[in-house]
Motif scaffolding. Sequence first.
Motif, PDB file in Angstrom:
ATOM      1  N   ALA A 258     -18.312   4.924  10.112  1.00 56.51           N
ATOM      2  CA  ALA A 258     -16.949   4.369  10.194  1.00 56.51           C
ATOM      3  C   ALA A 258     -16.963   3.240  11.221  1.00 56.51           C
ATOM      4  O   ALA A 258     -17.194   3.477  12.403  1.00 56.51           O
ATOM      5  N   THR A 259     -16.739   2.039  10.747  1.00 51.69           N
ATOM      6  CA  THR A 259     -16.785   0.869  11.631  1.00 51.69           C
ATOM      7  C   THR A 259     -15.379   0.295  11.819  1.00 51.69           C
ATOM      8  O   THR A 259     -14.445   0.680  11.113  1.00 51.69           O
ATOM      9  N   ALA A 260     -15.269  -0.681  12.709  1.00 48.75           N
ATOM     10  CA  ALA A 260     -13.979  -1.359  12.914  1.00 48.75           C
ATOM     11  C   ALA A 260     -13.892  -2.646  12.090  1.00 48.75           C
ATOM     12  O   ALA A 260     -12.890  -3.360  12.163  1.00 48.75           O
ATOM     13  N   ASP A 261     -14.937  -2.954  11.308  1.00 52.47           N
ATOM     14  CA  ASP A 261     -14.977  -4.264  10.626  1.00 52.47           C
ATOM     15  C   ASP A 261     -13.794  -4.471   9.688  1.00 52.47           C
ATOM     16  O   ASP A 261     -13.182  -5.544   9.671  1.00 52.47           O
ATOM     17  N   LEU A 262     -13.476  -3.447   8.878  1.00 54.68           N
ATOM     18  CA  LEU A 262     -12.416  -3.646   7.884  1.00 54.68           C
ATOM     19  C   LEU A 262     -11.055  -3.739   8.573  1.00 54.68           C
ATOM     20  O   LEU A 262     -10.275  -4.654   8.293  1.00 54.68           O
ATOM     21  N   ARG A 263     -10.777  -2.822   9.483  1.00 53.00           N
ATOM     22  CA  ARG A 263      -9.453  -2.882  10.120  1.00 53.00           C
ATOM     23  C   ARG A 263      -9.292  -4.153  10.944  1.00 53.00           C
ATOM     24  O   ARG A 263      -8.200  -4.687  11.080  1.00 53.00           O
ATOM     25  N   THR A 264     -10.393  -4.674  11.474  1.00 51.02           N
ATOM     26  CA  THR A 264     -10.312  -5.938  12.212  1.00 51.02           C
ATOM     27  C   THR A 264     -10.002  -7.095  11.263  1.00 51.02           C
ATOM     28  O   THR A 264      -9.143  -7.936  11.556  1.00 51.02           O
ATOM     29  N   LEU A 265     -10.672  -7.114  10.119  1.00 55.84           N
ATOM     30  CA  LEU A 265     -10.433  -8.202   9.157  1.00 55.84           C
ATOM     31  C   LEU A 265      -8.997  -8.186   8.636  1.00 55.84           C
ATOM     32  O   LEU A 265      -8.385  -9.235   8.462  1.00 55.84           O
ATOM     33  N   ILE A 266      -8.485  -6.987   8.340  1.00 52.29           N
ATOM     34  CA  ILE A 266      -7.167  -6.921   7.687  1.00 52.29           C
ATOM     35  C   ILE A 266      -6.027  -6.787   8.705  1.00 52.29           C
ATOM     36  O   ILE A 266      -4.851  -6.859   8.328  1.00 52.29           O
ATOM     37  N   GLY A 267      -6.375  -6.574   9.975  1.00 51.31           N
ATOM     38  CA  GLY A 267      -5.350  -6.555  11.017  1.00 51.31           C
ATOM     39  C   GLY A 267      -4.430  -5.353  10.953  1.00 51.31           C
ATOM     40  O   GLY A 267      -3.278  -5.420  11.402  1.00 51.31           O
ATOM     41  N   ARG A 268      -4.906  -4.258  10.406  1.00 51.08           N
ATOM     42  CA  ARG A 268      -4.116  -3.023  10.324  1.00 51.08           C
ATOM     43  C   ARG A 268      -5.094  -1.865  10.115  1.00 51.08           C
ATOM     44  O   ARG A 268      -6.235  -2.087   9.705  1.00 51.08           O
ATOM     45  N   PRO A 269      -4.634  -0.627  10.359  1.00 47.39           N
ATOM     46  CA  PRO A 269      -5.510   0.511  10.065  1.00 47.39           C
ATOM     47  C   PRO A 269      -5.782   0.588   8.557  1.00 47.39           C
ATOM     48  O   PRO A 269      -4.974   0.094   7.753  1.00 47.39           O
ATOM     49  N   THR A 270      -6.905   1.167   8.183  1.00 47.33           N
ATOM     50  CA  THR A 270      -7.160   1.386   6.756  1.00 47.33           C
ATOM     51  C   THR A 270      -6.284   2.548   6.265  1.00 47.33           C
ATOM     52  O   THR A 270      -5.724   3.301   7.071  1.00 47.33           O
ATOM     53  N   THR A 271      -6.154   2.652   4.951  1.00 50.12           N
ATOM     54  CA  THR A 271      -5.264   3.651   4.366  1.00 50.12           C
ATOM     55  C   THR A 271      -5.830   5.061   4.600  1.00 50.12           C
ATOM     56  O   THR A 271      -6.962   5.345   4.186  1.00 50.12           O
TER      57      THR A 271
END
Length: 282
Positions: A258-271
């Motif tokens: 579990a990385t921070a890459d996606l939430r950083t790109l989209i600027g919100r927590p993942t679903t």
Amino acid sequence: MSVVVTGATGHLGRLIVANLLAGGLPADQVVATGRRTERLADLGVRTATADYGDPAALAAAFEGAETVVLVSGSEPGVRVAQHAAVIDAAKAAGVRRLVYTSAPHADTSALALAPDHKATEELVRASGLAWTIVRNNWYTENYVGALEQARSTGVLLSSTGDGRVASASRDDYAAGAAAVVLGEGHEGKVYELSGDVAWSFEELADALSTVLGTPVVNTQVSFDEHRAILVDAGLDEGTAAFVATLDADIRRGDLADATADLRTLIGRPTTPLVEGLRAAVA
Ligand SMILES: NC(=O)c1ccc[n+]([C@@H]2O[C@H](COP(=O)([O-])OP(=O)(O)OC[C@H]3O[C@@H](n4cnc5c(N)ncnc54)[C@H](OP(=O)(O)O)[C@@H]3O)[C@@H](O)[C@H]2O)c1
């Protein structure tokens, strides 16, 4: 900036198109492609027929494009040749940048699906195009089948052991890909996109139970038992072995990062898992 999305007739590509539009890219600068083009009509963007096995069609679809988003193909075994054709066509058409949807840690992972992605990543890097690789962890939607099974049996059956999966919803990954296309500074970068949380199958059973409103039991079997159960349920030997192998990959931890890459790109927590499952069956 004109952006071509391959695989837009499928689930992820369709959502990438929607996220590009939501991110402000004008509809006349988006080209949605695939083979079953009747599925593209309601997207409200330009469309083109593009078969990965048809270089002339790919070249025509990529004409004038600045960026191609290559959504990985769905036929393991032939994908590297298909992806190579897409990359060649993009170069020939004068495309500047390619964004490729890969798999977690594709260059080092023992995940059964990794070799096609590793080989494609090498082609992408060697292409001379500007590139970004988005390595997508599992889709939460992959567990809709498990949910339906649990609905009728009360059981979540797998051979994943204590393995964890850092899944996110397809729409999260699509938003991530769109952010890469629309943002600055992503060239030459590899992103490990995942959900914020790596959940266990005990936690998945709890999530299914919450969504279904009935108890669901996490039932673990061995690889051989799993394969035999799947064959008894009607799967052919090859498919059963493949499904059990993916569970073995999870057991080994190949999808647990579990990385921070996606939430950083989209600027919100993942679903979150429960929310993603609810949306998938709504
Ligand atoms: N991370 C995960 O959990 C996960 C799970 C499943 C798959 N995947 C990968 O992610 C990709 C996208 O996922 P998805 O859920 O959107 O899959 P999907 O709904 O099955 O869509 C696959 C897309 O690939 C296109 N495609 C396949 N073969 C093609 C060909 N020869 N020429 C042109 N287009 C072709 C299909 O278009 P047409 O059929 O219309 O041509 C379709 O648009 C999959 O293809 C697979 O590589 C990832």
